[in-house]
Every structure is written in C-alpha cells, then in structure tokens.
Design a protein around this motif. Sequence first.
Motif, short mmCIF file in Angstrom:
data_model
loop_
_atom_site.label_atom_id
_atom_site.label_comp_id
_atom_site.label_asym_id
_atom_site.label_seq_id
_atom_site.Cartn_x
_atom_site.Cartn_y
_atom_site.Cartn_z
N PHE A 189 19.55 -21.11 -19.82
CA PHE A 189 19.13 -22.12 -20.79
C PHE A 189 17.52 -22.37 -20.71
N GLU A 190 17.06 -22.25 -19.46
CA GLU A 190 15.62 -22.71 -19.50
C GLU A 190 14.81 -21.22 -19.78
N LYS A 191 15.45 -20.06 -19.66
CA LYS A 191 14.60 -18.83 -19.99
C LYS A 191 14.70 -18.82 -21.62
N LYS A 192 15.70 -19.35 -22.26
CA LYS A 192 16.10 -19.38 -23.72
C LYS A 192 15.00 -20.34 -24.33
N GLU A 193 14.78 -21.42 -23.77
CA GLU A 193 14.01 -22.57 -24.39
C GLU A 193 12.58 -21.89 -24.33
N HIS A 194 12.09 -21.39 -23.02
CA HIS A 194 10.75 -20.93 -23.15
C HIS A 194 10.30 -19.75 -24.04
N GLU A 195 11.52 -18.86 -24.33
CA GLU A 195 11.06 -17.69 -25.08
C GLU A 195 11.27 -18.12 -26.60
N LEU A 196 12.05 -19.14 -26.82
CA LEU A 196 11.64 -19.62 -28.31
C LEU A 196 10.76 -20.63 -28.52
N PHE A 197 10.45 -21.51 -27.69
CA PHE A 197 9.71 -22.75 -27.95
C PHE A 197 8.18 -22.62 -27.14
N GLY A 198 7.97 -21.75 -26.16
CA GLY A 198 6.86 -21.44 -25.47
C GLY A 198 6.99 -22.35 -24.17
N LYS A 199 5.97 -22.25 -23.52
CA LYS A 199 5.70 -22.91 -22.25
C LYS A 199 6.00 -24.46 -22.19
N GLU A 200 5.86 -25.03 -23.49
CA GLU A 200 5.88 -26.70 -23.65
C GLU A 200 7.41 -26.80 -23.69
N GLY A 201 8.11 -26.00 -24.37
CA GLY A 201 9.73 -26.10 -24.53
C GLY A 201 10.04 -27.78 -24.83
N PHE A 202 10.92 -28.13 -24.33
CA PHE A 202 11.66 -29.41 -24.52
C PHE A 202 10.36 -30.59 -24.70
N GLU A 203 9.37 -30.54 -23.64
CA GLU A 203 8.27 -31.59 -23.66
C GLU A 203 7.69 -31.41 -25.01
N GLY A 204 7.26 -30.04 -25.47
CA GLY A 204 6.40 -30.00 -26.71
C GLY A 204 7.22 -30.70 -27.89
N MET A 205 8.74 -30.42 -27.87
CA MET A 205 9.48 -31.10 -29.25
C MET A 205 9.22 -32.73 -28.87
#
Length: 227
Positions: A189-205
């Motif tokens: 899950f973490e790998k996919k999150e950062h692959e799609l949304f960059g380093k910020e991931g969830f926090e950026g959203m």
Amino acid sequence: MQEKTRRDFLLTSGIVSATVMIPGSGAFAFQEKGSEEVEVSPTEDLMREHGLLNRVLLVYEESARRLAGKGDLDPKVLAEAAGIIRNFIENYHEKLEEDHLFPRFEKARKLTELVAVLRQQHQAGRQITAQILQLAAAKSAADRQKLEAAIAAFIRMYRPHEAREDTVLFPALHWIVSPHEFDALGDDFEKKEHELFGKEGFEGMVVKVGDLEKQLGIFDLAKFTPK
C-alpha cells in the motif's frame, strides 16, 4: 510481532522521536529515529483514508447547502473535491480494496455478500463522481438540482459504506491473512501511494482538502461545536 504489540513497542521504546506539524493543514507526520515515518498497518492506512474521504464529504455537504441557495459556490472548489475523490479515493484507495482485500475474502468465502455490495457501490460511486464533475459548473436551475441530488446520493451511500468497512471488513482481515501477509500488504500500500502521489502521499492530500475547507469557511473545527 502483532500490530498492537509493535505499536506499543514503538511508543514505549522511544523509536517515535518527533511529531511534525504540516503547516496550515492540521495534519501530523510521526517520525521514526533513522527513518522518515512510523510504519502504518494496511487497515490503519485504509481507515485514515476514510477520514480524508469524510472531510471531502463535508466539502460536498457545504457545496450542496450553497447550491440550495444558502451561499455562493465557486465551481472550482467542487470540481477539485470531486477530483480528489476520483484520483485518490476511487483510482487508488478503492483499487487497493478491489485488488488486495476483496479477492482474499472471496477466496476464503468470508463476508462475500458484504464484499459484493461494496463492489457494486464502488461502481455506483464512480458514476456519481463522473456526474458531479460534469455538472460542477452548472448554471441552470435544473442542472443545479441534478448536481445537488448527485452530491446527496454520494454522501448517503458512502457514509454507511465506509462505516461497514471500518467496523466489519477491515477488522476481519486479521482472520484471513497471516501476520506476515498482513505486514506485506502494508508495504504494498505504501509503495503504491508514493508511486501515484509522490513523497507527500496521504499527507499531501490532507493539505489539499484543508485548502478546500478554508475556501468554504469550514476548516475551523470549533465551528462545528453546538452553541
């Protein structure tokens, strides 16, 4: 080491060394000594994403209130909210459930009726999101009514949808996968999150949703406290 034991160990051993506030977002990132952040279990990951979804639903609710004639609505705010639903919730969060969780329950023949309904609701949600995006800049009274109805339908379905996942489906995952497989899902899950949304991931959203709340005047949590 089981999830609860691992979390307790992190908290009591001093591995969690800092809590960092993301400026202006109301979001925190918990940092680990020697690494970027504390490991998040797959179910915790999915549930915090439901928290993000709930904040977008608040944006939807305020947008619907304004569509009903109780305030001005910038169509860009609604379009951006629907874009977050499409990109983060539907194309990422729900895809994780469809690719990694639902098949495991179906293979184990556990909660299959629930999973079938959840799948159907994902499809229905995507259709409603497409409608909201199409009508976000609606000007005619008829189209604004359709948009308001679409928003109401989305909220009505997703509140019980996510509640059923949080209280029934996600807790049951521990019973159908091994501890090793459970941890591996978290890594996937973490790998996919950062692959799609960059380093910020969830926090950026979280920051993006907070910006939408600010534009609508609903960011201040204290405003929701009854007088």
